[in-house]
Design an enzyme around this catalytic site. Sequence first.
Site, short mmCIF file in Angstrom:
data_model
loop_
_atom_site.label_atom_id
_atom_site.label_comp_id
_atom_site.label_asym_id
_atom_site.label_seq_id
_atom_site.Cartn_x
_atom_site.Cartn_y
_atom_site.Cartn_z
NE ARG A 85 -20.48 143.54 121.33
CZ ARG A 85 -21.46 144.59 121.13
NH1 ARG A 85 -21.13 145.41 119.72
NH2 ARG A 85 -22.50 145.07 121.44
CE1 TYR A 87 -2.21 129.29 109.58
CE2 TYR A 87 -4.33 130.57 108.87
CZ TYR A 87 -3.47 129.29 109.98
OH TYR A 87 -3.77 129.22 110.95
CG ASP A 108 -1.28 137.57 106.05
OD1 ASP A 108 -0.31 137.77 106.73
OD2 ASP A 108 -1.51 136.76 106.49
CE LYS A 141 1.08 132.44 113.71
NZ LYS A 141 -0.68 133.16 113.93
#
Length: 440
Positions: free
Chosen positions: A97, A147, A223, A248
Amino acid sequence: MATDNGHLNDASPSAVDQTVVDAIAKADIYHSAGTTYLHIDNPLTSNSSASSNNDANPSGAVVPPISLATTFRQNTPGEPMARDDANSWGMGYEYSRTGNPTRGVFERAVAAAEKTNVAFSSGSAATSAVIHLLSPGEKLLSIDDVYGGTQRYFRKVVNPRMGIDVDFVDFGNKDEVQSKLKSGGGKTKLFWLETPTNPTLKVTCIRSVAALAKEHNALLAVDNTFCSPYFQNPVEFGADIIVHSVTKYINGHSDVVMGVVCTNDEDVYKQLRFTQNGVGAVPSPFDCFLALRGLKTLHLRMEAAARNANAIALFLERHVSVSKVVYPGLKSHPQHEIATRQQNGYGAMITFYCVGGREQAAIILQNLRVFALAESLGAIESLAESPSLMTHASVPDEQRKLLGIDDTLIRLSVGVESCVDLISDLDSALNAALSSVGGK
């Protein structure tokens, strides 16, 4: 034959005539991006030993291995091994992690394309990590057309549960922005920008918003998902933070959910790294492996998809079944000049409004055969969707109306299929919709 910056060296002993020079110019339309994505440069890091060591793969394998280990051996208690491994960012490895070799090599690859970054398990997790930079009582100023998942998170989680006020504005409207900043009483600490926006493809001047953010001692986060690092680099225009949904364009194959946050601010980077470890929203090593593979062809995919998108936008603009087309590459786009200045290309996202109403939009979407009716974007396959019913259904009706997200709006994510086949597919679906309103 070539200098460090990729330009031909006139003093080279190799014989290079004009024919060769022309051939090279025609081949290298990607401005050396392919070399950047395939061969990782040393990233920005505060640890000099990590920066200087680029031999993180002693086996010589040309593809980085997938490291599935969750924990790592230590020779001395509290002293992680491999601090000199560049993929550990100078921290070594102790628990996956906290740091993982496969994740590290992916982060370094994105750092070469954008800036030093921290990877997360999704784009939404990346967004959340940026919000963790704020404290209760501070304010966030976000672009209005954002978004759907981001505005939902801002409205239903960040504001009521974290005590952070959120205002949505059109950054192109200076009076509105100044009014919100004034009412914020100096507590606005983060500006959130999408450009182009999702889904109406509104383009905002990053440099102007960055200057305003600095004037108010706030950070600017952009973004950059729609453009990817290939078509736009917001940090060049003053942005402090860049967010990508790796799902994406960076990954580009519809098989990974992932996000990254990039920054050139060392303090912000350290806070993001702390949040990554503390919250634990980290991507799996296998997802990092896939995303790294996708990044290596980003330049090829972006150019191919953008060429298709440009042709499709021109086609749609002339079709009798279409009332309006929004694509930054069209001169009819209201911010075409801004897009031309700050982007290296116009991207592969198109929004258009069909003639008729919801019924006609549904007919178009249901009659597509090459385009898939699906959410998401940025993959090699072409996708089409209805934002008002799908990706932006959570946006309040009144806000959707103000933004122009109505039932006739269709969003296209153009892929790399044959442009002829894509246009033929759209033409057939548009004509079917036109017939339903007596157009033929």
